[in-house]
Design an enzyme around this catalytic site. Structure first.
Site, short mmCIF file in Angstrom:
data_model
loop_
_atom_site.label_atom_id
_atom_site.label_comp_id
_atom_site.label_asym_id
_atom_site.label_seq_id
_atom_site.Cartn_x
_atom_site.Cartn_y
_atom_site.Cartn_z
N CYS A 152 -15.96 33.94 -24.94
CA CYS A 152 -15.31 33.58 -25.66
C CYS A 152 -15.89 33.25 -27.19
O CYS A 152 -15.57 33.49 -27.56
CB CYS A 152 -13.80 32.33 -25.89
SG CYS A 152 -15.67 30.32 -24.12
N THR A 153 -16.98 32.71 -26.87
CA THR A 153 -17.87 31.91 -28.03
C THR A 153 -18.23 32.72 -28.55
O THR A 153 -18.59 33.29 -29.48
CB THR A 153 -18.81 31.49 -27.56
OG1 THR A 153 -18.64 29.83 -26.52
CG2 THR A 153 -19.88 30.36 -28.40
#
EC number: 1.2.1.12
Length: 333
Positions: A152-153
């Site tokens: 996600c990052t």
């Protein structure tokens, strides 16, 4: 019609299912779920969500299935993916969201069971390709069988890195993700191989590692070796922000950086990276579908070449939308 199985019905697995349900794509059918618990528990956790609230459909269960709006989904509790009946069920795609089967050897167990492709919802090793939409989705090929959607990052910042590098030339940089706690932390002080993650998640600011900065180079190879970073886990259940500071070759200003990003978010990154110019906080972005939301109010430039930008992201729901986007891209091949 693509037949999909979800291996690991946790935070990401359930949200991937929810997004598929919400999109109502007639070409996608979830036919099976594998998770090491019972159907009563899975049904309850799908129906009620502390962050994303109640599931919009009717959820029921039998001993061996979930029933959503009257449609049956087979449920298994098999720890060995090679023993799952993917061939018998005609499974085309497995969403591998356990966090366990992340290297090629383990992911291939799904192929041995009869699935055609595996989409890993995490950084992987030995995958055919790592895809971050907004960076390199054009490199997806029909012959790819094991695909990673990165983290996600990485999704929150890689498209922004790509734009900044193309416009200004990144020399080097550091990122810090201020990240909501996840289930790879302890609720109370208990053993963990990462001694900081061993500490109580809801009452501590916890510095830890992230591979996101180096993973950016998998999808933006021009910045390989130029970025590194860390994570700081904080006591919120969802909603995160990535802070990126880079040294660039071409002198710029706050106004120019924001203008470049606004143009990108309205053009090639539309629907992938959002643009914000208001004083928001993390709870304001929960439920957003973007990989990241560029925050123009945070942009700073010192000496023309030291640039700070920030990207908010719903680390659960935003990322899960990209997983489903990747599935839909593969369907078209």
């Amino acid at each position: 019609m693509a037949r999909v199985a979800i291996n690991g019905f946790g935070r990401i697995g359930r949200l991937v299912y929810r997004i598929i349900y919400e999109r109502k794509n007639p070409d996608i059918e979830v036919v099976a779920i594998n998770d090491l618990t019972d159907t009563k528990t899975l049904a309850h956790l799908l129906k009620y969500d502390s962050v994303h609230k109640k599931f919009p459909g009717k959820v029921e269960y039998t001993e061996n299935s979930l029933i959503v709006d009257g449609k049956e989904i087979k449920v298994f509790a098999e720890p060995d993916p090679s023993k799952l009946p993917w061939k018998d069920l005609g499974v085309d795609f497995v969403i591998e969201s356990t966090g366990v089967f992340r290297n090629r050897e383990k992911a291939e167990l799904h192929l041995q069971a009869g699935a055609k492709k595996v989409i890993i919802t995490a950084p992987a090793k030995g995958e055919d390709i790592t895809v971050v939409i907004g960076c390199n989705e054009d490199q997806l090929k029909p012959e790819h069988t094991i695909i990673s959607c990165a983290s996600c990052t990485t999704n929150s910042i890689a498209p922004i890195v790509k734009v900044l590098h193309e416009k200004f030339g990144i020399v080097s940089g550091m990122l810090t993700t201020v990240h909501s706690y996840t289930n790879d932390q302890r609720v109370l002080d208990l053993p963990h191989k990462d001694l900081r993650r061993a500490r109580a998640a809801a009452v501590n600011i916890i510095p830890t590692t992230t591979g996101a900065a180096k993973a950016v180079a998998l999808v933006v190879p021009e910045v390989k070796g130029k970025l590194d970073g860390m994570a700081i886990r904080v006591p919120t259940p969802d909603g995160s922000i990535t802070d990126l500071t880079v040294l660039v070759e071409k002198e710029t200003t706050v106004e120019e950086v924001n203008a470049v990003m606004k143009e990108a978010t309205e053009g090639r990154l539309k629907g992938i990276i959002g643009y914000n110019d208001e004083p928001i906080v993390s709870s304001d972005i929960i439920g957003t579908t973007f990989s990241g939301i560029f925050d123009a109010t945070i942009t700073n430039v010192i000496g023309g070449k030291l640039v700070k930008v920030a990207s908010w992201y719903d680390n659960e729901y935003g990322y899960s939308n990209r997983v489903v986007d990747t599935l839909e891209l593969l369907l078209k091949m």
